[in-house]
Write an enzyme that holds these catalytic residues in place. Structure first.
Site, PDB file in Angstrom:
ATOM      1  N   GLU A  95      56.498 -42.313  95.889  1.00 37.16           N
ATOM      2  CA  GLU A  95      57.492 -41.675  95.039  1.00 37.16           C
ATOM      3  C   GLU A  95      56.818 -40.796  93.996  1.00 37.16           C
ATOM      4  O   GLU A  95      55.666 -41.009  93.622  1.00 37.16           O
ATOM      5  CB  GLU A  95      58.368 -42.718  94.371  1.00 37.16           C
ATOM      6  N   CYS A 108      54.923 -37.257  87.509  1.00 32.99           N
ATOM      7  CA  CYS A 108      54.235 -38.537  87.646  1.00 32.99           C
ATOM      8  C   CYS A 108      53.983 -38.718  89.139  1.00 32.99           C
ATOM      9  O   CYS A 108      54.929 -38.856  89.917  1.00 32.99           O
ATOM     10  CB  CYS A 108      55.143 -39.636  87.103  1.00 32.99           C
ATOM     11  N   CYS A 115      50.224 -50.982  96.294  1.00 33.37           N
ATOM     12  CA  CYS A 115      49.023 -51.157  95.470  1.00 33.37           C
ATOM     13  C   CYS A 115      48.445 -52.535  95.740  1.00 33.37           C
ATOM     14  O   CYS A 115      49.184 -53.497  95.926  1.00 33.37           O
ATOM     15  CB  CYS A 115      49.364 -51.013  93.988  1.00 33.37           C
ATOM     16  N   CYS A 119      49.495 -56.699  90.052  1.00 34.47           N
ATOM     17  CA  CYS A 119      49.996 -57.015  88.705  1.00 34.47           C
ATOM     18  C   CYS A 119      51.377 -57.659  88.865  1.00 34.47           C
ATOM     19  O   CYS A 119      52.244 -57.108  89.556  1.00 34.47           O
ATOM     20  CB  CYS A 119      50.083 -55.758  87.851  1.00 34.47           C
ATOM     21  N   CYS A 122      54.788 -55.717  88.241  1.00 38.47           N
ATOM     22  CA  CYS A 122      54.910 -54.351  88.769  1.00 38.47           C
ATOM     23  C   CYS A 122      55.533 -54.328  90.155  1.00 38.47           C
ATOM     24  O   CYS A 122      55.071 -55.027  91.065  1.00 38.47           O
ATOM     25  CB  CYS A 122      53.533 -53.696  88.788  1.00 38.47           C
ATOM     26  N   CYS A 339      58.090 -46.784  87.985  1.00 41.60           N
ATOM     27  CA  CYS A 339      57.474 -46.391  89.244  1.00 41.60           C
ATOM     28  C   CYS A 339      57.392 -47.603  90.157  1.00 41.60           C
ATOM     29  O   CYS A 339      57.017 -48.682  89.735  1.00 41.60           O
ATOM     30  CB  CYS A 339      56.083 -45.801  89.003  1.00 41.60           C
TER      31      CYS A 339
HETATM   32  N1  SAH Z   1      47.836 -48.377  88.672  1.00 44.68           N
HETATM   33  C1  SAH Z   1      47.780 -47.633  87.467  1.00 44.68           C
HETATM   34  C2  SAH Z   1      48.791 -46.501  87.398  1.00 44.68           C
HETATM   35  C3  SAH Z   1      50.171 -46.767  87.930  1.00 44.68           C
HETATM   36  S1  SAH Z   1      51.158 -47.926  87.040  1.00 44.68           S
HETATM   37  C4  SAH Z   1      47.888 -48.539  86.275  1.00 44.68           C
HETATM   38  O1  SAH Z   1      48.222 -49.707  86.444  1.00 44.68           O
HETATM   39  O2  SAH Z   1      47.599 -48.069  85.172  1.00 44.68           O
HETATM   40  C5  SAH Z   1      51.670 -46.968  85.619  1.00 44.68           C
HETATM   41  C6  SAH Z   1      52.001 -47.819  84.411  1.00 44.68           C
HETATM   42  O3  SAH Z   1      53.229 -48.532  84.589  1.00 44.68           O
HETATM   43  C7  SAH Z   1      50.936 -48.872  84.099  1.00 44.68           C
HETATM   44  O4  SAH Z   1      50.649 -48.902  82.728  1.00 44.68           O
HETATM   45  C8  SAH Z   1      51.631 -50.140  84.520  1.00 44.68           C
HETATM   46  O5  SAH Z   1      51.083 -51.272  83.915  1.00 44.68           O
HETATM   47  C9  SAH Z   1      53.045 -49.850  84.114  1.00 44.68           C
HETATM   48  N2  SAH Z   1      54.032 -50.735  84.715  1.00 44.68           N
HETATM   49  C10 SAH Z   1      54.062 -51.215  85.966  1.00 44.68           C
HETATM   50  N3  SAH Z   1      55.143 -52.004  86.144  1.00 44.68           N
HETATM   51  C11 SAH Z   1      55.811 -52.014  84.985  1.00 44.68           C
HETATM   52  C12 SAH Z   1      57.006 -52.658  84.539  1.00 44.68           C
HETATM   53  N4  SAH Z   1      57.705 -53.427  85.347  1.00 44.68           N
HETATM   54  N5  SAH Z   1      57.397 -52.442  83.269  1.00 44.68           N
HETATM   55  C13 SAH Z   1      56.682 -51.652  82.441  1.00 44.68           C
HETATM   56  N6  SAH Z   1      55.539 -51.032  82.803  1.00 44.68           N
HETATM   57  C14 SAH Z   1      55.109 -51.216  84.059  1.00 44.68           C
HETATM   58 FE1  SF4 Z   2      48.923 -51.364  90.840  1.00 41.60          FE
HETATM   59 FE2  SF4 Z   2      51.200 -51.673  89.536  1.00 41.60          FE
HETATM   60 FE3  SF4 Z   2      49.021 -52.921  88.687  1.00 41.60          FE
HETATM   61 FE4  SF4 Z   2      49.191 -50.242  88.424  1.00 41.60          FE
HETATM   62  S1  SF4 Z   2      50.494 -51.788  87.446  1.00 41.60           S
HETATM   63  S2  SF4 Z   2      47.448 -51.442  89.194  1.00 41.60           S
HETATM   64  S3  SF4 Z   2      50.368 -49.754  90.292  1.00 41.60           S
HETATM   65  S4  SF4 Z   2      50.050 -53.278  90.660  1.00 41.60           S
END
Ligand code: SAH
Ligand code: SF4
Length: 366
Positions: A95, A108, A115, A119, A122, A339
């Site tokens: 996306e 973005c 991924c 996390c 996420c 995202c």
């Molecule tokens: N993988 C990279 C970039 C993509 S995620 C990273 O983790 O930095 C982009 C941002 O969205 C990151 O800061 C991530 O921690 C945040 N993010 C992911 N899921 C989220 C959620 N459910 N609520 C708020 N922020 C979130």
């Molecule tokens: Fe991957 Fe989501 Fe963690 Fe970013 S926040 S590293 S996209 S699992």
């Protein structure tokens, strides 16, 4: 049968020069192709009116212009934010989000489908890694929207690599894609208008510092001690905070750029005064900015977003310690934080067609 043709957006200008030489053509033809792709944004080989017919035919025979097929689209209520889900030729989805903010037109973009970092909060992490994106697939997301913006007399002003995936887990392709987009004779987006966000892969942060580019770095911290961080971000067990901070200092020494630290505020998990003061100690004196985003709820995680009061209190602790801080107001889904959401919906057992659906706009608090 697999597509034998190469993707036009995968080649650097040097590689185009090698290709035109192979075709028995003078070197300046490579520049014309480059300008056709990234200045004129021509979508088909027939559009390359600057090239002789033979070269246009060779382009058509040897290259594919489109690998991303838009399948779903969401538009925010105020029309300022668009989110597109693209399907790749072999099935996975990615996306891209376009955001309009005052004079900025920010994209973005994604670097992986899914991924591997896992996390817990996420949506993309909950999918697991489907595959890395290729160079051209990263570039094509930008070209797609650049064409769309051009129809409104606008252009892409900023790129944030914060979509699906961990860019430093697909490092080479990400850097090549950014170099193509940054090239002054082509798309020409300045390095300072490009931000790469990482979960904190230390060797790659160091490598990024040595790229000799002015790209911005964002680090997703979410916790100010290793124990809590490991609960939220499995890969944190491999890279302790001290090592991340050392690598960040190397980046700042090399680039003199301010680093953004991202923090998804989770109610009573990482929004405590204790975490705020630990974070303040970690960042005190550093060329840093903290971006606080109330958690965007996802199906696979029970955590809730912090209240506005707790977010403000957290921010106040940082500011009192001299650490600049911004709270993003969450009105429904914050797009950057969201995202992975759209892909998650499309992959659900009963995918829904989302065109025309809306979600509330995001806001920002000073
Ligand atoms: N993988 C990279 C970039 C993509 S995620 C990273 O983790 O930095 C982009 C941002 O969205 C990151 O800061 C991530 O921690 C945040 N993010 C992911 N899921 C989220 C959620 N459910 N609520 C708020 N922020 C979130
Ligand atoms: Fe991957 Fe989501 Fe963690 Fe970013 S926040 S590293 S996209 S699992």
């Amino acid at each position: 049968m697999a597509e034998a043709r190469r993707h036009v957006y995968a080649l650097t200008l040097d590689e185009w020069e090698a290709w035109v030489r192979q075709q028995g053509q003078p070197r300046y033809r490579a520049r014309q192709i480059w300008e056709g792709l990234y200045r004129h944004l021509w979508p088909r080989p027939e559009a390359f009116s600057t090239l002789p017919k033979g070269l246009r035919t060779a382009l058509a025979e040897q290259f594919v212009f489109q690998r991303l097929t838009p399948t779903h689209e969401q538009v925010s209520r105020d029309g300022e934010t668009h989110k597109t889900l693209f399907r790749l030729p072999d099935g996975p989805v990615v996306e891209t989000v376009r955001m309009r903010y005052v004079r900025r037109r920010t994209l973005c973009i994604s670097t992986q489908s899914g991924c591997a970092m896992g996390c817990v909060f996420c949506a993309t992490g909950q999918l697991g890694l489907l595959r890395n994106l290729q160079v051209g697939e990263i570039v094509e997301q930008v070209v797609y929207y650049a064409r769309w913006l051009r129809q409104q007399g606008e252009r892409v002003t900023n790129i944030v690599v914060m979509g699906m995936g961990e860019p430093f887990h697909n490092y080479e392709a990400t850097m090549r894609a950014l170099a193509i987009l940054n090239h002054p004779q082509g798309f020409g987006l300045g390095a300072r208008r490009i931000t790469v966000s990482t979960v904190g892969l230390v060797p790659r942060i160091r490598q990024f510092a040595r790229e000799g580019k002015q790209y911005n770095l964002a680090v997703s911290l979410h916790a100010a001690d290793d124990a809590l961080r490991a609960r939220l971000i499995p890969v944190a067990r491999r890279w302790p905070l001290q090592e991340i901070m050392d690598a960040v200092r190397e980046y700042i020494a090399a680039t003199h750029r301010r680093v953004t630290f991202e923090w998804a505020l989770i109610h009573e998990v990482n929004d405590t005064p204790e975490q705020a003061s630990k974070l303040a100690s970690l960042l005190r004196g550093l060329l840093a900015h903290v971006n606080l985003i109330p958690l965007n709820p996802t199906p696979g995680y029970a955590g809730r977003a912090s209240t506005r009061e707790r977010a403000r209190a957290f921010c106040a602790v940082l500011r009192a310690a001299g650490v600049p801080c911004t709270v993003r107001l969450r009105r429904g889904i914050d797009i950057q934080a969201g995202c992975g959401q759209l892909a998650g919906q499309a992959l659900a057992p009963r995918p829904r067609f989302l065109v025309g659906q809306t979600w509330p706009a995001q806001g920002e608090e000073a």
